[in-house]
Design a protein around this motif. Sequence first.
Motif, PDB file in Angstrom:
ATOM      1  N   SER A   2     -44.524  47.875  12.922  1.00  0.00           N
ATOM      2  CA  SER A   2     -43.808  47.238  11.824  1.00  0.00           C
ATOM      3  C   SER A   2     -43.468  48.265  10.744  1.00  0.00           C
ATOM      4  CB  SER A   2     -44.642  46.107  11.229  1.00  0.00           C
ATOM      5  OG  SER A   2     -45.748  46.634  10.545  1.00  0.00           O
ATOM      6  N   LYS A   3     -42.453  47.934   9.968  1.00  0.00           N
ATOM      7  CA  LYS A   3     -41.989  48.836   8.919  1.00  0.00           C
ATOM      8  C   LYS A   3     -43.049  49.044   7.844  1.00  0.00           C
ATOM      9  CE  LYS A   3     -38.890  51.279   6.817  1.00  0.00           C
ATOM     10  NZ  LYS A   3     -38.611  52.625   7.232  1.00  0.00           N
ATOM     11  N   SER A   4     -43.788  47.995   7.477  1.00  0.00           N
ATOM     12  CA  SER A   4     -44.811  48.134   6.435  1.00  0.00           C
ATOM     13  C   SER A   4     -45.981  49.000   6.914  1.00  0.00           C
ATOM     14  CB  SER A   4     -45.308  46.760   5.993  1.00  0.00           C
ATOM     15  OG  SER A   4     -45.941  46.088   7.054  1.00  0.00           O
ATOM     16  N   LYS A   5     -46.355  48.838   8.170  1.00  0.00           N
ATOM     17  CA  LYS A   5     -47.431  49.672   8.722  1.00  0.00           C
ATOM     18  C   LYS A   5     -46.978  51.138   8.789  1.00  0.00           C
ATOM     19  CE  LYS A   5     -50.566  50.112  12.607  1.00  0.00           C
ATOM     20  NZ  LYS A   5     -50.992  49.570  13.895  1.00  0.00           N
ATOM     21  N   PHE A   6     -45.732  51.352   9.187  1.00  0.00           N
ATOM     22  CA  PHE A   6     -45.187  52.706   9.232  1.00  0.00           C
ATOM     23  C   PHE A   6     -45.184  53.339   7.848  1.00  0.00           C
ATOM     24  CE2 PHE A   6     -41.680  55.713   8.966  1.00  0.00           C
ATOM     25  CZ  PHE A   6     -42.009  56.580   9.994  1.00  0.00           C
ATOM     26  N   ASN A   7     -44.770  52.579   6.833  1.00  0.00           N
ATOM     27  CA  ASN A   7     -44.743  53.098   5.460  1.00  0.00           C
ATOM     28  C   ASN A   7     -46.144  53.450   4.979  1.00  0.00           C
ATOM     29  OD1 ASN A   7     -41.993  52.974   5.204  1.00  0.00           O
ATOM     30  ND2 ASN A   7     -42.004  50.963   4.241  1.00  0.00           N
ATOM     31  N   THR A   8     -47.129  52.631   5.317  1.00  0.00           N
ATOM     32  CA  THR A   8     -48.512  52.906   4.931  1.00  0.00           C
ATOM     33  C   THR A   8     -49.007  54.198   5.559  1.00  0.00           C
ATOM     34  OG1 THR A   8     -48.931  50.539   4.763  1.00  0.00           O
ATOM     35  CG2 THR A   8     -50.859  51.974   4.914  1.00  0.00           C
ATOM     36  N   ILE A   9     -48.730  54.386   6.838  1.00  0.00           N
ATOM     37  CA  ILE A   9     -49.139  55.610   7.528  1.00  0.00           C
ATOM     38  C   ILE A   9     -48.421  56.814   6.938  1.00  0.00           C
ATOM     39  CG2 ILE A   9     -49.072  56.820   9.747  1.00  0.00           C
ATOM     40  CD1 ILE A   9     -49.429  54.059  11.079  1.00  0.00           C
ATOM     41  N   TYR A  10     -47.142  56.663   6.645  1.00  0.00           N
ATOM     42  CA  TYR A  10     -46.352  57.762   6.079  1.00  0.00           C
ATOM     43  C   TYR A  10     -46.904  58.191   4.718  1.00  0.00           C
ATOM     44  CZ  TYR A  10     -42.201  60.485   4.988  1.00  0.00           C
ATOM     45  OH  TYR A  10     -41.351  61.495   4.678  1.00  0.00           O
ATOM     46  N   TYR A  61     -41.654  61.062  12.485  1.00  0.00           N
ATOM     47  CA  TYR A  61     -40.199  61.015  12.616  1.00  0.00           C
ATOM     48  C   TYR A  61     -39.808  60.450  13.980  1.00  0.00           C
ATOM     49  CZ  TYR A  61     -35.379  62.518  13.138  1.00  0.00           C
ATOM     50  OH  TYR A  61     -34.037  62.532  13.359  1.00  0.00           O
ATOM     51  N   ARG A  62     -40.538  60.880  15.014  1.00  0.00           N
ATOM     52  CA  ARG A  62     -40.262  60.381  16.364  1.00  0.00           C
ATOM     53  C   ARG A  62     -40.583  58.893  16.504  1.00  0.00           C
ATOM     54  NH1 ARG A  62     -37.719  64.112  19.869  1.00  0.00           N
ATOM     55  NH2 ARG A  62     -38.202  66.144  19.005  1.00  0.00           N
ATOM     56  N   LEU A  63     -41.577  58.417  15.758  1.00  0.00           N
ATOM     57  CA  LEU A  63     -42.013  57.024  15.853  1.00  0.00           C
ATOM     58  C   LEU A  63     -41.326  56.100  14.851  1.00  0.00           C
ATOM     59  CD1 LEU A  63     -45.856  57.567  16.242  1.00  0.00           C
ATOM     60  CD2 LEU A  63     -44.200  57.085  18.041  1.00  0.00           C
ATOM     61  N   ASP A  64     -40.445  56.632  14.030  1.00  0.00           N
ATOM     62  CA  ASP A  64     -39.803  55.855  12.972  1.00  0.00           C
ATOM     63  C   ASP A  64     -39.082  54.644  13.559  1.00  0.00           C
ATOM     64  OD1 ASP A  64     -38.582  54.892  10.728  1.00  0.00           O
ATOM     65  OD2 ASP A  64     -37.387  56.693  10.339  1.00  0.00           O
ATOM     66  N   PRO A  65     -39.452  53.427  13.108  1.00  0.00           N
ATOM     67  CA  PRO A  65     -38.800  52.232  13.661  1.00  0.00           C
ATOM     68  C   PRO A  65     -37.334  52.095  13.241  1.00  0.00           C
ATOM     69  CG  PRO A  65     -40.337  51.618  11.923  1.00  0.00           C
ATOM     70  CD  PRO A  65     -40.499  53.096  12.159  1.00  0.00           C
ATOM     71  N   ASP A  66     -36.937  52.755  12.171  1.00  0.00           N
ATOM     72  CA  ASP A  66     -35.549  52.669  11.718  1.00  0.00           C
ATOM     73  C   ASP A  66     -34.676  53.799  12.244  1.00  0.00           C
ATOM     74  OD1 ASP A  66     -36.050  50.391  10.308  1.00  0.00           O
ATOM     75  OD2 ASP A  66     -36.352  51.412   8.404  1.00  0.00           O
ATOM     76  N   GLN A  67     -35.243  54.631  13.092  1.00  0.00           N
ATOM     77  CA  GLN A  67     -34.467  55.769  13.614  1.00  0.00           C
ATOM     78  C   GLN A  67     -33.339  55.222  14.480  1.00  0.00           C
ATOM     79  OE1 GLN A  67     -36.745  58.466  15.961  1.00  0.00           O
ATOM     80  NE2 GLN A  67     -35.184  60.022  15.966  1.00  0.00           N
TER      81      GLN A  67
END
Length: 73
Positions: A2-10, A61-67
């Motif tokens: 999910s985007k929120s989980k990705f943002n937290t990890i970032y 960057y490779r795992l970015d859901p919005d890529q």
Amino acid sequence: MSKSKFNTIYIAVGLIPFLMLVFPFFEIANRATPIIFGLPFSFFWVILWIVITFVTLVILYRLDPDQDEEEDV
């Protein structure tokens, strides 16, 4: 992912190396010995965290859901 989980990890990937390079965490590595790859340990510590940050950001960057997928031109 999910985007929120990705943002937290970032944010964590950006914050943890920053904290490891400032007081008081830098005190762990603030010494001249041992010598690693010809560098005092404190220099090695800084370079190590720069490399760790770079590698994790490339992975994120490779795992970015919005890529976007490659577009055919």
